[in-house]
Design a protein around this motif. Structure first.
Motif, PDB file in Angstrom:
ATOM      1  N   UNK A 122     -75.258  -7.173 -18.724  1.00 43.18           N
ATOM      2  CA  UNK A 122     -75.969  -7.826 -17.628  1.00 43.18           C
ATOM      3  C   UNK A 122     -77.477  -7.633 -17.727  1.00 43.18           C
ATOM      4  N   UNK A 123     -77.913  -6.462 -18.211  1.00 40.87           N
ATOM      5  CA  UNK A 123     -79.348  -6.164 -18.239  1.00 40.87           C
ATOM      6  C   UNK A 123     -79.911  -6.025 -19.645  1.00 40.87           C
ATOM      7  N   UNK A 124     -79.032  -5.780 -20.623  1.00 43.08           N
ATOM      8  CA  UNK A 124     -79.488  -5.521 -21.988  1.00 43.08           C
ATOM      9  C   UNK A 124     -80.001  -4.102 -22.181  1.00 43.08           C
ATOM     10  N   UNK A 125     -79.967  -3.293 -21.128  1.00 40.11           N
ATOM     11  CA  UNK A 125     -80.452  -1.919 -21.211  1.00 40.11           C
ATOM     12  C   UNK A 125     -79.413  -1.022 -21.855  1.00 40.11           C
ATOM     13  N   UNK A 126     -79.868   0.023 -22.585  1.00 40.05           N
ATOM     14  CA  UNK A 126     -78.908   0.986 -23.153  1.00 40.05           C
ATOM     15  C   UNK A 126     -78.105   1.666 -22.045  1.00 40.05           C
ATOM     16  N   UNK A 127     -76.841   1.869 -22.311  1.00 39.92           N
ATOM     17  CA  UNK A 127     -75.955   2.539 -21.365  1.00 39.92           C
ATOM     18  C   UNK A 127     -76.017   4.035 -21.664  1.00 39.92           C
ATOM     19  N   UNK A 128     -76.864   4.729 -20.913  1.00 41.31           N
ATOM     20  CA  UNK A 128     -76.942   6.171 -21.088  1.00 41.31           C
ATOM     21  C   UNK A 128     -77.246   6.821 -19.746  1.00 41.31           C
ATOM     22  N   UNK A 129     -77.101   8.135 -19.710  1.00 37.24           N
ATOM     23  CA  UNK A 129     -77.343   8.906 -18.488  1.00 37.24           C
ATOM     24  C   UNK A 129     -78.809   8.803 -18.113  1.00 37.24           C
ATOM     25  N   UNK A 130     -79.227   8.925 -16.904  1.00 41.58           N
ATOM     26  CA  UNK A 130     -78.429   9.106 -15.703  1.00 41.58           C
ATOM     27  C   UNK A 130     -78.086   7.806 -14.994  1.00 41.58           C
ATOM     28  N   UNK A 131     -78.501   6.671 -15.561  1.00 38.41           N
ATOM     29  CA  UNK A 131     -78.296   5.396 -14.875  1.00 38.41           C
ATOM     30  C   UNK A 131     -76.847   4.931 -14.849  1.00 38.41           C
ATOM     31  N   UNK A 132     -76.007   5.475 -15.722  1.00 40.29           N
ATOM     32  CA  UNK A 132     -74.618   5.046 -15.804  1.00 40.29           C
ATOM     33  C   UNK A 132     -73.711   6.265 -15.720  1.00 40.29           C
TER      34      UNK A 132
END
Length: 163
Positions: A122-132
């Motif tokens: 959805x955002x193209x952002x890396x999936x990493x802590x702490x956002x996920x």
């Protein structure tokens, strides 16, 4: 176990299985190709190939009747393992290759080295802590709910917070 990681490891957690899938993703299909590439004993290779077929990661297809010979082709489930192999490659190069990378992922057109990342589509952002964070899914058992509930509550709190 209900955990998807545990269920996945049940199918591919033995290191020979991951190496067989790595080689299959690289185009190998025949018993003798796997054996030569891996240096694995024939009886062990037979067991691992049978387990990968039973798990639906490889499909056995006869290519010779006399003598009977089969090849092993990746299924969709097996092809979906590619990001896992690429992640292991990058992680291994980063943490366990003090002499430098012996195998790299590169862009075929540019030749530039690529470090694979897991991205939020959805955002193209890396999936990493702490956002996920991991939270219980709709089929979660009581044990899974208990284990992951704190993360789900933290997520809800962040959503409600002004700002």
């Amino acid at each position: 176990m209900q955990c998807p990681i545990a269920r996945s490891l049940e199918r591919v957690g033995e290191w020979w299985s991951i190496l067989i899938l790595r080689d299959a993703l690289h185009g190998l299909t025949r018993f003798d190709e796997f054996q030569e590439s891996l240096g694995i004993a024939p009886n062990m290779l037979t067991r691992r190939l049978n387990a990968l077929v039973e798990s639906g990661l490889l499909e056995r297809r006869r290519y010779s009747e006399h003598p009977p010979r089969d090849e092993y082709l990746l299924t969709e489930r097996g092809r979906d393992f590619r990001p896992v192999v690429l992640s292991l490659l990058a992680w291994g190069n980063r943490h366990f290759a003090p002499e430098g990378a012996s195998v790299m992922l590169v862009n075929r057109k540019s030749g530039a080295a690529v470090d694979p990342i897991l991205a939020d589509p959805a955002t193209g952002r890396p999936v990493d802590e702490p956002d996920y964070v991991l939270v219980p899914g709709p089929a979660a058992s009581g044990r899974v709910l208990q284990k992951y509930q704190p993360a789900a509550e933290t997520r809800r709190t962040r959503k409600r917070a002004p700002g």
